[in-house]
Write a protein that holds these residues in place. Structure first.
Motif, PDB file in Angstrom:
ATOM      1  N   ARG A  64       0.848  -1.206   0.000  1.00  0.00           N
ATOM      2  CA  ARG A  64       0.000   0.000   0.000  1.00  0.00           C
ATOM      3  C   ARG A  64       0.878   1.250   0.000  1.00  0.00           C
ATOM      4  O   ARG A  64       0.638   2.192  -0.748  1.00  0.00           O
ATOM      5  CB  ARG A  64      -0.935  -0.008   1.203  1.00  0.00           C
ATOM      6  CG  ARG A  64      -1.957   1.131   1.169  1.00  0.00           C
ATOM      7  CD  ARG A  64      -2.841   1.169   2.399  1.00  0.00           C
ATOM      8  NE  ARG A  64      -3.619  -0.001   2.646  1.00  0.00           N
ATOM      9  CZ  ARG A  64      -4.751  -0.339   2.025  1.00  0.00           C
ATOM     10  NH1 ARG A  64      -5.226   0.436   1.062  1.00  0.00           N
ATOM     11  NH2 ARG A  64      -5.399  -1.431   2.351  1.00  0.00           N
ATOM     12  N   GLU A  65       1.902   1.270   0.835  1.00  0.00           N
ATOM     13  CA  GLU A  65       2.792   2.436   0.917  1.00  0.00           C
ATOM     14  C   GLU A  65       3.496   2.690  -0.413  1.00  0.00           C
ATOM     15  O   GLU A  65       3.771   3.840  -0.757  1.00  0.00           O
ATOM     16  CB  GLU A  65       3.838   2.218   2.009  1.00  0.00           C
ATOM     17  CG  GLU A  65       3.283   2.301   3.405  1.00  0.00           C
ATOM     18  CD  GLU A  65       4.293   1.891   4.473  1.00  0.00           C
ATOM     19  OE1 GLU A  65       5.504   1.763   4.159  1.00  0.00           O
ATOM     20  OE2 GLU A  65       3.866   1.682   5.621  1.00  0.00           O
ATOM     21  N   ARG A  66       3.775   1.633  -1.158  1.00  0.00           N
ATOM     22  CA  ARG A  66       4.457   1.757  -2.445  1.00  0.00           C
ATOM     23  C   ARG A  66       3.477   1.914  -3.603  1.00  0.00           C
ATOM     24  O   ARG A  66       3.878   1.927  -4.764  1.00  0.00           O
ATOM     25  CB  ARG A  66       5.349   0.537  -2.664  1.00  0.00           C
ATOM     26  CG  ARG A  66       6.505   0.508  -1.664  1.00  0.00           C
ATOM     27  CD  ARG A  66       7.207  -0.815  -1.585  1.00  0.00           C
ATOM     28  NE  ARG A  66       7.798  -1.241  -2.850  1.00  0.00           N
ATOM     29  CZ  ARG A  66       8.410  -2.406  -3.019  1.00  0.00           C
ATOM     30  NH1 ARG A  66       8.531  -3.257  -2.004  1.00  0.00           N
ATOM     31  NH2 ARG A  66       8.906  -2.737  -4.189  1.00  0.00           N
ATOM     32  N   HIS A  67       2.172   2.017  -3.282  1.00  0.00           N
ATOM     33  CA  HIS A  67       1.111   2.201  -4.283  1.00  0.00           C
ATOM     34  C   HIS A  67       1.089   1.065  -5.297  1.00  0.00           C
ATOM     35  O   HIS A  67       0.891   1.282  -6.494  1.00  0.00           O
ATOM     36  CB  HIS A  67       1.227   3.551  -4.979  1.00  0.00           C
ATOM     37  CG  HIS A  67       1.249   4.703  -4.032  1.00  0.00           C
ATOM     38  ND1 HIS A  67       0.126   5.132  -3.371  1.00  0.00           N
ATOM     39  CD2 HIS A  67       2.274   5.490  -3.605  1.00  0.00           C
ATOM     40  CE1 HIS A  67       0.437   6.138  -2.585  1.00  0.00           C
ATOM     41  NE2 HIS A  67       1.741   6.369  -2.707  1.00  0.00           N
ATOM     42  N   LEU A  68       1.293  -0.161  -4.806  1.00  0.00           N
ATOM     43  CA  LEU A  68       1.253  -1.341  -5.655  1.00  0.00           C
ATOM     44  C   LEU A  68      -0.118  -2.000  -5.573  1.00  0.00           C
ATOM     45  O   LEU A  68      -0.753  -1.982  -4.520  1.00  0.00           O
ATOM     46  CB  LEU A  68       2.305  -2.365  -5.199  1.00  0.00           C
ATOM     47  CG  LEU A  68       3.758  -1.911  -5.253  1.00  0.00           C
ATOM     48  CD1 LEU A  68       4.657  -2.950  -4.591  1.00  0.00           C
ATOM     49  CD2 LEU A  68       4.189  -1.645  -6.679  1.00  0.00           C
ATOM     50  N   THR A  69      -0.563  -2.574  -6.673  1.00  0.00           N
ATOM     51  CA  THR A  69      -1.753  -3.410  -6.626  1.00  0.00           C
ATOM     52  C   THR A  69      -1.303  -4.828  -6.294  1.00  0.00           C
ATOM     53  O   THR A  69      -0.183  -5.229  -6.605  1.00  0.00           O
ATOM     54  CB  THR A  69      -2.534  -3.382  -7.947  1.00  0.00           C
ATOM     55  OG1 THR A  69      -1.685  -3.809  -9.003  1.00  0.00           O
ATOM     56  CG2 THR A  69      -3.062  -1.986  -8.248  1.00  0.00           C
ATOM     57  N   TYR A  87      -8.308  -4.749   3.384  1.00  0.00           N
ATOM     58  CA  TYR A  87      -7.183  -4.856   2.464  1.00  0.00           C
ATOM     59  C   TYR A  87      -7.619  -5.248   1.048  1.00  0.00           C
ATOM     60  O   TYR A  87      -6.795  -5.271   0.140  1.00  0.00           O
ATOM     61  CB  TYR A  87      -6.151  -5.861   2.987  1.00  0.00           C
ATOM     62  CG  TYR A  87      -5.350  -5.306   4.138  1.00  0.00           C
ATOM     63  CD1 TYR A  87      -4.144  -4.660   3.928  1.00  0.00           C
ATOM     64  CD2 TYR A  87      -5.810  -5.413   5.446  1.00  0.00           C
ATOM     65  CE1 TYR A  87      -3.409  -4.134   4.980  1.00  0.00           C
ATOM     66  CE2 TYR A  87      -5.092  -4.891   6.505  1.00  0.00           C
ATOM     67  CZ  TYR A  87      -3.893  -4.240   6.263  1.00  0.00           C
ATOM     68  OH  TYR A  87      -3.173  -3.712   7.305  1.00  0.00           O
ATOM     69  N   ALA A  88      -8.889  -5.541   0.854  1.00  0.00           N
ATOM     70  CA  ALA A  88      -9.386  -5.972  -0.463  1.00  0.00           C
ATOM     71  C   ALA A  88      -9.207  -4.892  -1.521  1.00  0.00           C
ATOM     72  O   ALA A  88      -9.058  -5.212  -2.707  1.00  0.00           O
ATOM     73  CB  ALA A  88     -10.853  -6.388  -0.366  1.00  0.00           C
ATOM     74  N   ASP A  89      -9.170  -3.633  -1.106  1.00  0.00           N
ATOM     75  CA  ASP A  89      -9.016  -2.551  -2.080  1.00  0.00           C
ATOM     76  C   ASP A  89      -7.644  -2.566  -2.760  1.00  0.00           C
ATOM     77  O   ASP A  89      -7.458  -1.912  -3.779  1.00  0.00           O
ATOM     78  CB  ASP A  89      -9.253  -1.198  -1.417  1.00  0.00           C
ATOM     79  CG  ASP A  89      -8.177  -0.853  -0.395  1.00  0.00           C
ATOM     80  OD1 ASP A  89      -7.916  -1.688   0.500  1.00  0.00           O
ATOM     81  OD2 ASP A  89      -7.603   0.243  -0.486  1.00  0.00           O
ATOM     82  N   LEU A  90      -6.700  -3.323  -2.236  1.00  0.00           N
ATOM     83  CA  LEU A  90      -5.389  -3.434  -2.873  1.00  0.00           C
ATOM     84  C   LEU A  90      -5.441  -4.273  -4.149  1.00  0.00           C
ATOM     85  O   LEU A  90      -4.574  -4.161  -5.009  1.00  0.00           O
ATOM     86  CB  LEU A  90      -4.375  -4.057  -1.905  1.00  0.00           C
ATOM     87  CG  LEU A  90      -3.986  -3.197  -0.705  1.00  0.00           C
ATOM     88  CD1 LEU A  90      -3.155  -4.007   0.277  1.00  0.00           C
ATOM     89  CD2 LEU A  90      -3.233  -1.962  -1.163  1.00  0.00           C
ATOM     90  N   ILE A  91      -6.456  -5.110  -4.250  1.00  0.00           N
ATOM     91  CA  ILE A  91      -6.632  -5.968  -5.424  1.00  0.00           C
ATOM     92  C   ILE A  91      -7.437  -5.185  -6.454  1.00  0.00           C
ATOM     93  O   ILE A  91      -8.481  -4.605  -6.117  1.00  0.00           O
ATOM     94  CB  ILE A  91      -7.370  -7.266  -5.046  1.00  0.00           C
ATOM     95  CG1 ILE A  91      -6.590  -8.012  -3.957  1.00  0.00           C
ATOM     96  CG2 ILE A  91      -7.595  -8.142  -6.263  1.00  0.00           C
ATOM     97  CD1 ILE A  91      -7.357  -9.140  -3.322  1.00  0.00           C
ATOM     98  N   PRO A  92      -6.990  -5.141  -7.702  1.00  0.00           N
ATOM     99  CA  PRO A  92      -7.757  -4.413  -8.714  1.00  0.00           C
ATOM    100  C   PRO A  92      -9.208  -4.897  -8.749  1.00  0.00           C
ATOM    101  O   PRO A  92      -9.462  -6.107  -8.687  1.00  0.00           O
ATOM    102  CB  PRO A  92      -7.040  -4.734 -10.024  1.00  0.00           C
ATOM    103  CG  PRO A  92      -5.661  -5.139  -9.617  1.00  0.00           C
ATOM    104  CD  PRO A  92      -5.809  -5.786  -8.269  1.00  0.00           C
TER     105      PRO A  92
END
Length: 101
Positions: A64-69, A87-92
């Motif tokens: 998240r800090e590195r703005h990675l999906t 944390y689901a929002d990290l997945i496209p």
């Protein structure tokens, strides 16, 4: 027990150290702005102490800090995200169904 999670890019994994000793890791593949988590492993001596969860949470926080999906191919990472929906929002969004989210 003192726990530290570090990124070891040379090994393509996040590692968790318990009092300085390697207690587990999560392997990843980094491509552009995506990080695919492929396998999580904890040493038998450290199981049942929440170390795997701490490792995954810290790894996802780093993503998240590195703005990675995130692509959770590892079954443990996928189930952890299922239990921690924040944390689901990290997945496209267009890939969430693929991972059962």
């Amino acid at each position: 027990m003192d726990l530290d999670v570090i990124d070891n890019p040379d090994e393509a994994r996040f590692e968790i150290l318990a009092d300085g000793e390697l207690a587990g890791f999560v392997l990843y593949h980094l491509s552009g702005d995506e990080i695919a988590f492929t396998h999580t492993q904890t040493d038998d001596r450290f199981r049942g102490q929440g170390i795997g969860g701490r490792l995954v949470r810290s790894s996802l926080d780093a993503a998240r800090e590195r703005h990675l999906t995130v692509l959770p191919y590892c079954p443990y990472v996928k189930s952890w995200i299922t239990e921690h929906r924040e944390y689901a929002d990290l997945i496209p969004e267009d890939r969430r169904q693929q991972f059962g989210l």
